[in-house]
Design an enzyme around this catalytic site. Structure first.
Site, PDB file in Angstrom:
ATOM      1  N   GLY A   1       0.807  -1.207   0.000  1.00 25.11           N
ATOM      2  CA  GLY A   1       0.000   0.000   0.000  1.00 25.11           C
ATOM      3  C   GLY A   1       0.841   1.259   0.000  1.00 25.11           C
ATOM      4  O   GLY A   1       1.296   1.736  -1.046  1.00 25.11           O
ATOM      5  N   CYS A   2       1.078   1.801   1.193  1.00 24.84           N
ATOM      6  CA  CYS A   2       1.749   3.097   1.300  1.00 24.84           C
ATOM      7  C   CYS A   2       3.206   3.055   0.861  1.00 24.84           C
ATOM      8  O   CYS A   2       3.731   4.048   0.361  1.00 24.84           O
ATOM      9  CB  CYS A   2       1.632   3.616   2.719  1.00 24.84           C
ATOM     10  N   ILE A   3       3.868   1.903   1.031  1.00 28.43           N
ATOM     11  CA  ILE A   3       5.273   1.815   0.603  1.00 28.43           C
ATOM     12  C   ILE A   3       5.366   1.813  -0.919  1.00 28.43           C
ATOM     13  O   ILE A   3       6.150   2.573  -1.506  1.00 28.43           O
ATOM     14  CB  ILE A   3       5.941   0.565   1.202  1.00 28.43           C
TER      15      ILE A   3
END
Length: 219
Positions: free
Chosen positions: A155-157
């Site tokens: 997701g955020c990475i």
């Protein structure tokens, strides 16, 4: 043409298909610690990942970055009442309700707590760049390479790594310092990032890079 067992016939592996070129890491790195908050590491929490190994590695990486004297940026998530600033993302992911306002689950873990002077960016979406000052903060500091740690890999990475290269910085995801809820998306996204968007380095490789820069006075 070549293929490996289990691959689609005639489909070349990434290195033969024009992917997976290596990027040379720059001389002016920074570290971004993406959403290393209690919600992902507290047993019983809805977003709990079930594994704290990435937190331990991120803490080691953070100390190395501080010792090297490079810029450190932390991110966390917070939404206004009702998640109005989260748009459809807030509607899609119900667990984001735990980040409305200033909540205990939204606190950065004490193992990686920001020091005075370290930038803390509050975000609402997956990428650490989207709707934030991260790009201008890095540009003003003369950064060319961004070490990335935190959660979650899929997701955020991944979103941050993609936006890193799209903003003109070299993305370096530190393998042990990122984590996900299941090894399959974790490994698949690390594979994709290395093939298309940046460099995936081990903690040992990232540490050696930082120590080399510090030894040359370039940190």
């Amino acid at each position: 043409m070549s293929s490996t067992d289990g691959d689609r016939p005639g489909v070349l592996p990434p290195s033969e298909a024009g992917f997976a070129n290596r990027l040379e890491l720059g001389a002016r790195p920074a570290l971004v610690m993406v959403d290393i908050v209690r919600a992902y590491f507290e047993p019983g929490a809805q977003l709990y990942m079930g594994d704290a190994s990435s937190l331990d590695a991120a803490a080691i990486l953070l100390e190395e970055a501080r010792s090297a004297g490079i810029p450190v940026v932390h991110t966390r998530v917070s939404f206004s009442g009702g998640g109005a600033d989260g748009g459809y993302f807030f509607k899609k992911v119900g667990a984001l309700e735990h980040f409305v306002g200033e909540t205990p689950l939204g606190e950065i873990m004490p193992e990686v707590a920001p020091l005075p002077g370290e930038v803390v960016i509050v975000k609402q979406y997956a990428s650490a760049f989207f709707g934030t000052t991260l790009a201008s903060t890095l540009a003003a500091a003369g950064v060319d390479t961004l070490l990335i740690a935190g959660v979650s890999t899929s997701g955020c990475i991944r979103a941050t790594a993609v936006d890193t290269i799209q903003h003109g910085f070299i993305p370096v995801v530190v393998r042990e310092a990122v984590g996900d809820r299941h090894p399959a998306p974790h490994e698949a996204n690390l594979f994709d990032i290395q093939a298309k968007y940046g460099e995936v380095k081990t903690l040992a490789e990232a540490t050696a890079y930082l120590r080399d820069l510090a030894g040359r006075g370039e940190g």
